[in-house]
Design an enzyme around this catalytic site. Structure first.
Site, PDB file in Angstrom:
ATOM      1  N   ASN A  40      -2.620   5.233  -3.403  1.00 56.83           N
ATOM      2  CA  ASN A  40      -2.708   3.997  -3.409  1.00 56.83           C
ATOM      3  C   ASN A  40      -3.055   3.225  -1.718  1.00 56.83           C
ATOM      4  OD1 ASN A  40      -0.190   5.144  -2.665  1.00 56.83           O
ATOM      5  ND2 ASN A  40       1.158   3.445  -3.316  1.00 56.83           N
ATOM      6  N   ILE A  41      -3.584   2.176  -2.035  1.00 54.00           N
ATOM      7  CA  ILE A  41      -4.193   1.525  -1.037  1.00 54.00           C
ATOM      8  C   ILE A  41      -3.822   0.211  -0.947  1.00 54.00           C
ATOM      9  CG2 ILE A  41      -6.194   0.987   0.623  1.00 54.00           C
ATOM     10  CD1 ILE A  41      -7.733   3.322  -1.027  1.00 54.00           C
ATOM     11  N   GLU A  42      -2.848  -0.103   0.094  1.00 52.10           N
ATOM     12  CA  GLU A  42      -2.396  -1.647  -0.173  1.00 52.10           C
ATOM     13  C   GLU A  42      -2.984  -2.686   0.795  1.00 52.10           C
ATOM     14  OE1 GLU A  42       2.172  -1.052   0.565  1.00 52.10           O
ATOM     15  OE2 GLU A  42       2.084  -0.517  -1.544  1.00 52.10           O
ATOM     16  N   CYS A  51      -4.216   1.180  -6.934  1.00 58.68           N
ATOM     17  CA  CYS A  51      -3.400   2.312  -7.179  1.00 58.68           C
ATOM     18  C   CYS A  51      -4.132   3.494  -7.147  1.00 58.68           C
ATOM     19  CB  CYS A  51      -3.238   2.017  -8.730  1.00 58.68           C
ATOM     20  SG  CYS A  51      -1.915   0.636  -9.108  1.00 58.68           S
ATOM     21  N   GLU A  53      -4.429   5.749  -9.123  1.00 60.03           N
ATOM     22  CA  GLU A  53      -5.173   6.363 -10.359  1.00 60.03           C
ATOM     23  C   GLU A  53      -6.743   5.836 -10.294  1.00 60.03           C
ATOM     24  OE1 GLU A  53      -2.172   5.078  -9.876  1.00 60.03           O
ATOM     25  OE2 GLU A  53      -1.098   5.256 -12.071  1.00 60.03           O
ATOM     26  N   CYS A  84       0.723   1.881 -14.035  1.00 66.47           N
ATOM     27  CA  CYS A  84       0.982   0.610 -14.582  1.00 66.47           C
ATOM     28  C   CYS A  84      -0.155   0.276 -15.682  1.00 66.47           C
ATOM     29  CB  CYS A  84       0.815  -0.265 -13.275  1.00 66.47           C
ATOM     30  SG  CYS A  84      -1.182  -0.330 -12.752  1.00 66.47           S
ATOM     31  N   CYS A  87      -4.179   0.354 -14.564  1.00 68.76           N
ATOM     32  CA  CYS A  87      -4.450   1.639 -14.506  1.00 68.76           C
ATOM     33  C   CYS A  87      -4.648   2.060 -16.012  1.00 68.76           C
ATOM     34  CB  CYS A  87      -3.625   2.509 -13.891  1.00 68.76           C
ATOM     35  SG  CYS A  87      -3.817   2.000 -12.003  1.00 68.76           S
TER      36      CYS A  87
HETATM   37  N1  THU Z   1       1.096   2.088  -7.815  1.00 72.92           N
HETATM   38  C1  THU Z   1       0.263   3.165  -7.896  1.00 72.92           C
HETATM   39  O1  THU Z   1      -0.369   3.662  -7.124  1.00 72.92           O
HETATM   40  N2  THU Z   1       0.027   3.337  -9.167  1.00 72.92           N
HETATM   41  C2  THU Z   1       0.559   2.841 -10.282  1.00 72.92           C
HETATM   42  O2  THU Z   1       0.295   3.290 -11.407  1.00 72.92           O
HETATM   43  C3  THU Z   1       1.696   1.956 -10.157  1.00 72.92           C
HETATM   44  C4  THU Z   1       2.001   1.579  -8.779  1.00 72.92           C
HETATM   45  C5  THU Z   1       1.402   1.655  -6.225  1.00 72.92           C
HETATM   46  C6  THU Z   1       0.856   0.462  -6.154  1.00 72.92           C
HETATM   47  C7  THU Z   1       1.643   0.027  -4.753  1.00 72.92           C
HETATM   48  O3  THU Z   1       1.231   0.536  -3.607  1.00 72.92           O
HETATM   49  C8  THU Z   1       2.846   0.771  -4.985  1.00 72.92           C
HETATM   50  O4  THU Z   1       2.510   1.848  -6.028  1.00 72.92           O
HETATM   51  C9  THU Z   1       4.265   0.097  -5.144  1.00 72.92           C
HETATM   52  O5  THU Z   1       3.863  -0.863  -6.190  1.00 72.92           O
END
Ligand code: THU
Length: 122
Positions: A40-42, A51, A53, A84, A87
């Protein structure tokens, strides 16, 4: 040799998570035999977060892959992490039917249709 879920667990180390500190990793096996990992890359503008995925899927599709065997997802959660809804919709687009859910010690395989019985189509 690492299993797909092991690769997803390792991919967590590249997560860019200054805001949530919640690392997610994914590993996507294409029918070509190649494996694409993602984390995941915020973003400071939170809604732009990508996310794990979708990182893996976009990497694979942008390299020309169109057919997939399975995706594994891992996070440090009590029960195996669930993807989520966004995804799931992207997995549905590419018919990624086998979904391996994991945490640091457990894994379980489900089908995409268990998680998303109906998806948007045009
Ligand atoms: N996140 C994912 O990488 N995949 C998911 O299916 C759900 C959420 C990440 C997004 C964010 O960086 C962190 O989880 C908290 O929501």
């Amino acid at each position: 040799m690492d299993t797909l879920i092991d690769m997803a667990r390792k991919a967590r180390s590249n997560a860019y998570i200054p805001y949530s500190k919640f690392a997610v990793g994914a590993a996507l096996l294409a029918k070509s035999g190649r494996i694409y990992t993602g984390a995941n890359i915020e973003n400071a503008s939170y809604g732009l977060t990508i996310c794990a995925e979708r990182t893996a899927i976009v990497k694979a599709v942008s390299e020309g892959e169109r057919e997939f065997e399975a995706i594994a997802i891992a996070a440090d959660t009590k029960a195996p992490v669930l993807p989520c809804g966004a995804c799931l919709q992207v997995m549905a687009e590419f018919h990624i039917d086998r979904v391996i859910l994991g945490n640091l010690t457990e894994e379980k395989e489900v089908s995409l249709s268990d998680l998303l019985p109906h998806n948007f189509t045009l």
